[in-house]
Design an enzyme around this catalytic site. Structure first.
Site, short mmCIF file in Angstrom:
data_model
loop_
_atom_site.label_atom_id
_atom_site.label_comp_id
_atom_site.label_asym_id
_atom_site.label_seq_id
_atom_site.Cartn_x
_atom_site.Cartn_y
_atom_site.Cartn_z
N CYS A 146 -4.69 2.38 -3.77
CA CYS A 146 -3.47 2.87 -3.12
C CYS A 146 -2.33 1.86 -3.24
CB CYS A 146 -3.72 3.22 -1.65
SG CYS A 146 -4.84 4.60 -1.41
N ASP A 176 2.91 -4.70 8.02
CA ASP A 176 1.63 -4.00 7.93
C ASP A 176 0.53 -5.05 8.01
OD1 ASP A 176 -0.72 -2.83 7.07
OD2 ASP A 176 0.12 -1.89 5.29
N LYS A 212 -10.76 -1.79 10.10
CA LYS A 212 -10.78 -2.96 9.23
C LYS A 212 -11.41 -4.17 9.93
CE LYS A 212 -7.87 -0.91 6.24
NZ LYS A 212 -8.25 -0.46 4.89
N GLN A 224 -4.61 -5.52 6.59
CA GLN A 224 -5.52 -6.39 5.85
C GLN A 224 -5.58 -7.81 6.42
OE1 GLN A 224 -7.59 -5.47 3.43
NE2 GLN A 224 -6.88 -3.37 3.57
N HIS A 258 0.86 -1.18 0.00
CA HIS A 258 0.00 0.00 0.00
C HIS A 258 0.90 1.23 0.00
CE1 HIS A 258 -2.84 2.97 1.70
NE2 HIS A 258 -3.82 2.14 1.36
#
Length: 412
Positions: A370, A206, A232, A209, A129
């Site tokens: 993104c 990260d 999320k 997700q 991202h």
């Protein structure tokens, strides 16, 4: 119309009843919400916690001796403990509240600006991202370090042989997402972490997700930093979490100066508070933090194994049905992925597809998500992305399929 497999361990219709927004209509059509990778919806149980906070004990934390302040402080710190336990973090003070994943990434990048030197190397992946690309570009420009990129393969996975060639004693940091937001690819972070540690580097993952689908054990992963966003995973926007190993959090300088993060202040010198307050300057999103904890309670009550099982069933069903549509291509069509499908139909711009689907009450994401380097790799302007959550159904997927076929007939 297809029906949900009732052999699963939870009742999806009962779960759907917890989400007020799923009852609304868009363009006079029942809402079909397939933009969960951007923001998941919020159950009534979490909404009630937000209302309760502002109705009964809204006050600043850590500073007041009065009852409301103490109640708010207790609830906020209990939420920190919930997050700590959920991700198996060694100590609560290694759980830092942030405004979200992007904030957490920038906190780490800012800290390493005082550590990196010219000639050092940092590595990111081609599946990132923008929030896990731009801060490291800025860091390299500031320090003189060199940014290197793990290339991706045609199937949407990382080229791990190329990663092996990039690693060296100059590698100080590696940044990779646990799951690609654009494709749903689950990256081999265990291997990435182990190999990076073998050359003396640190790893930031990260987890934005991954967190809605995978209950990550951060001690087992041995990761140095891990970041997530509450929105999320059924929580509110504007709050998230940064985990860091204690030795790194002690070594890195504060990200911001202000109230709460200090020990003693004089005009001659300021000393900083210990963890986690060293990195939590100013009044935080108190209600958001408490609601984040409530969202974890809600999802854990359902069970992450059950969520993963059900979402995988939705993914397989949707993939099979979409593949039957003439001219449709799925990007990142691999076995090891979360419930995300990025696709295009030959001759149809993704924006046009998304616009027609919206008229039918179907919310999908269109564009580069993104993650523009991924789209450049495939030489496309973007994709249509349908991302599923545990409150979606096969009937909704049938509605999506009918909408895609209708749009195709109109646009091709």
């Amino acid at each position: 119309m297809a029906s949900v497999d009732t052999s699963l361990h939870f009742d999806v219709e009962k779960i759907r009843a917890d989400f007020p927004i799923l009852k609304r209509k868009v363009n006079d059509k029942p809402l079909v919400y397939f933009d969960n990778a951007a923001t998941s919806q919020t159950p009534q149980q979490v909404i009630d916690v937000i209302v309760d906070y502002y109705s009964r004990y809204n006050a600043n934390i850590h500073r007041g001796v009065h009852a409301l302040s103490q109640e708010a402080t207790d609830a906020y710190e209990q939420a920190r403990i919930k997050i700590q336990k959920h991700f198996n973090i060694p100590n609560a003070y290694q759980t830092l509240f942030t405004s979200g994943t992007t904030h957490g990434i920038n906190m780490v990048a800012s800290g390493f600006a005082s550590i990196l030197e010219a000639g050092d190397e940092v590595i990111v992946s081609a599946l990132e991202h923008h929030s896990n690309i731009v801060p490291w570009q800025m860091l390299c420009e500031k320090t003189g370090a060199q940014l290197k990129v793990i290339p991706m393969l045609e199937n949407g996975t990382l080229d791990m042989q190329a990663f092996d060639r990039l690693l060296s004693e100059k590698t100080k940091l590696v940044f990779v997402n646990h799951v690609s937001n654009a494709l749903g690819t689950v990256n081999p972070i265990e291997e990435l972490i182990s190999k990076t540690h073998n050359v003396g580097g640190a790893v930031l993952v990260d987890g934005a997700q991954a967190a809605p689908h995978i209950k990550a054990d951060l001690q087992a992963l041995d990761v140095d930093f891990y970041v997530v966003s509450a929105h999320k995973m059924c929580g509110p926007t504007g709050v998230g979490m940064l985990y860091g190993k204690e030795e790194w959090l002690t070594k890195l300088p504060p990200y911001q100066g202000g109230g709460e993060m200090i020990d003693q202040v004089t005009f001659e010198k300021t000393t900083y508070a210990g963890l986690p307050h060293k990195f939590e300057a100013g009044t935080p999103n108190i209600c958001g933090g408490i609601a984040f904890g409530a969202a974890l309670d809600y999802m854990n009550a359902i069970g992450f194994d059950q969520i993963a099982e059900y979402e995988h069933e939705l993914l397989e069903y949707a993939t099979s049905r979409l593949k039957a549509i003439d001219g449709l291509r799925i990007y990142g069509d691999i076995p090891n992925k979360t419930a995300v499908i990025s696709f295009n139909i030959k001759g149809v711009h993704p924006y046009d597809m998304g616009t027609i689907l919206d008229k039918l009450g179907i919310a999908v994401r269109t564009g580069h998500h993104c993650a523009q380097p991924i789209m450049d790799f495939y030489k496309i302007p973007g994709t249509v992305r349908a991302s599923f959550a545990f409150y979606n159904t096969k009937d909704e997927i049938d509605t999506l399929i009918a909408g895609v076929e209708r749009a195709r007939n109109m646009l091709v």
